[in-house]
Design an enzyme around this catalytic site. Sequence first.
Site, PDB file in Angstrom:
ATOM      1  N   HIS A 162      15.677  14.812 -63.851  1.00  0.00           N
ATOM      2  CA  HIS A 162      15.306  13.968 -64.958  1.00  0.00           C
ATOM      3  C   HIS A 162      14.625  14.587 -66.077  1.00  0.00           C
ATOM      4  CE1 HIS A 162      16.569  10.185 -63.103  1.00  0.00           C
ATOM      5  NE2 HIS A 162      16.795  11.055 -62.090  1.00  0.00           N
ATOM      6  N   CYS A 189      19.283   8.592 -68.902  1.00  0.00           N
ATOM      7  CA  CYS A 189      18.517   7.568 -68.389  1.00  0.00           C
ATOM      8  C   CYS A 189      18.330   6.277 -69.568  1.00  0.00           C
ATOM      9  CB  CYS A 189      17.243   8.392 -68.033  1.00  0.00           C
ATOM     10  SG  CYS A 189      15.888   7.994 -69.620  1.00  0.00           S
ATOM     11  N   GLU A 190      18.509   5.362 -69.190  1.00  0.00           N
ATOM     12  CA  GLU A 190      18.243   3.898 -69.953  1.00  0.00           C
ATOM     13  C   GLU A 190      16.918   3.866 -70.710  1.00  0.00           C
ATOM     14  OE1 GLU A 190      20.087   1.046 -67.857  1.00  0.00           O
ATOM     15  OE2 GLU A 190      18.091   0.420 -67.201  1.00  0.00           O
ATOM     16  N   HIS A 191      15.997   4.324 -70.141  1.00  0.00           N
ATOM     17  CA  HIS A 191      14.798   4.232 -70.701  1.00  0.00           C
ATOM     18  C   HIS A 191      14.449   5.316 -71.771  1.00  0.00           C
ATOM     19  CE1 HIS A 191      13.977   3.116 -66.220  1.00  0.00           C
ATOM     20  NE2 HIS A 191      14.170   2.195 -66.856  1.00  0.00           N
ATOM     21  N   HIS A 192      14.829   6.369 -71.899  1.00  0.00           N
ATOM     22  CA  HIS A 192      14.492   7.470 -73.012  1.00  0.00           C
ATOM     23  C   HIS A 192      15.874   7.898 -73.741  1.00  0.00           C
ATOM     24  CE1 HIS A 192      11.307   7.357 -69.878  1.00  0.00           C
ATOM     25  NE2 HIS A 192      10.613   7.244 -70.905  1.00  0.00           N
ATOM     26  N   GLN A 206      19.060   6.133 -61.704  1.00  0.00           N
ATOM     27  CA  GLN A 206      19.509   6.722 -60.686  1.00  0.00           C
ATOM     28  C   GLN A 206      19.905   5.774 -59.726  1.00  0.00           C
ATOM     29  OE1 GLN A 206      18.279  10.852 -59.900  1.00  0.00           O
ATOM     30  NE2 GLN A 206      18.379  10.344 -57.657  1.00  0.00           N
ATOM     31  N   CYS A 247      13.670  13.323 -68.873  1.00  0.00           N
ATOM     32  CA  CYS A 247      12.640  12.453 -69.191  1.00  0.00           C
ATOM     33  C   CYS A 247      11.248  12.762 -68.680  1.00  0.00           C
ATOM     34  CB  CYS A 247      12.714  11.178 -69.311  1.00  0.00           C
ATOM     35  SG  CYS A 247      13.203  10.367 -67.844  1.00  0.00           S
TER      36      CYS A 247
HETATM   37 ZN    ZN Z   1      13.776   8.553 -68.682  1.00  0.00          ZN
END
Ligand code: ZN
Length: 375
Positions: free
Chosen positions: A336, A267-270, A308, A338
């Site tokens: 996920h 995931c590009e956020h975490h 996703q 995260c």
């Molecule tokens: Zn994430």
Amino acid sequence: MPSSEHMNDAVISIGSNIEKESNLPEAIRLIRRNRYIEVRKVSRFFESKSVGGPPDAPEFFNAAVQVRTVLDPAEVRTALRHIESVLGRERTEDPDAPRTIDLDLTYYRGVVGDFDGWSLPDALALTAPHVAIPIADIVPDWQHEVTGQTAREIATQFGQSGESVQPVQSVVLGRPYRSRSSEDWNDKREVYAPRFEALVRQQLLEMGEDPEREGLLRTPLRVAKAMDYLTSGYATSLDEIVNGAVFDAEGAEEMILIKEVEFFSLCEHHLLPFFGSATVAYLPKGRIIGLSKVARILDLYARRLQVQERMVNQVADAMERTLQPHGVAVVVKGKHLCMMMRGVQKQDGSMLTSAMRGTFREDPRTRAEFLNLAG
Ligand code: ZN
């Protein structure tokens, strides 16, 4: 964009005399990460006296890389200039000035000519031992397209003067995730991605860890390789994957469905994993694709920093572009970490996303049939 679907063989010559122990491997790593350039073979590193510069100028490291590419020669040069600027090269008028990195297209098979300030083959391939000797290390039997000499013949003709160009014994280039070579390896000296590894080491320090303790000593190297693998989608293109695997199938009109293909992404956020499966269906319009290619298309988009929702659309777009079918449907189920590990949401962290195109979007019966089959 590449101007040709055809893969061309070429040689790139590399030199550095500033922070060369890290700049040379880093340059090769950046070449590998260009999605239109496939690295076939990397020479040993050679050390050579600086030619023409001040007598106390630092010695150069030189290497050569054999590549295959869809780019034309001018496009390869543009890509190399970009890598040079990433590595801090400032081009000056002085051709003998010290440089962080110097990347030159030396050979490009089938192309002979003089262009605006450069030529193919590069003149240095014949006149400079620090260029010719690394080339002979990887493609000894390649013939110079003007003189007809092999790379080995060119390198050996330097005799005495060639002796100032010697393999570097103290540096062993790290094997990338792709390579399966089984040559003798000394882990302690392995150099792979020095700049990336320095960042990971810094990250360990910030976490309050001791990067020098036994268990963490090789962690920066391992993380660099793992991250290169997990983001290898950036270094691959749809054209490269699909290449030759689309077949004409007159009369094939039935829905083709590939169920629950496994994927792993970040995931590009975490920068934490999400993983699961994708079910891909299409209604062909005279063209079909090998089943294994659908899994590879999924990997192309999963192996990068993702969300996703975007991934499911990218897979649908790729199928549409490749096959121009009546319709495409993609459903992705992902878990996920995260969400699961951080306890933000106490559910199991799974998520369902879909993309419907063409008939799957317009015709409720087709969509219903798909959802029924996809289960
Ligand atoms: Zn994430």
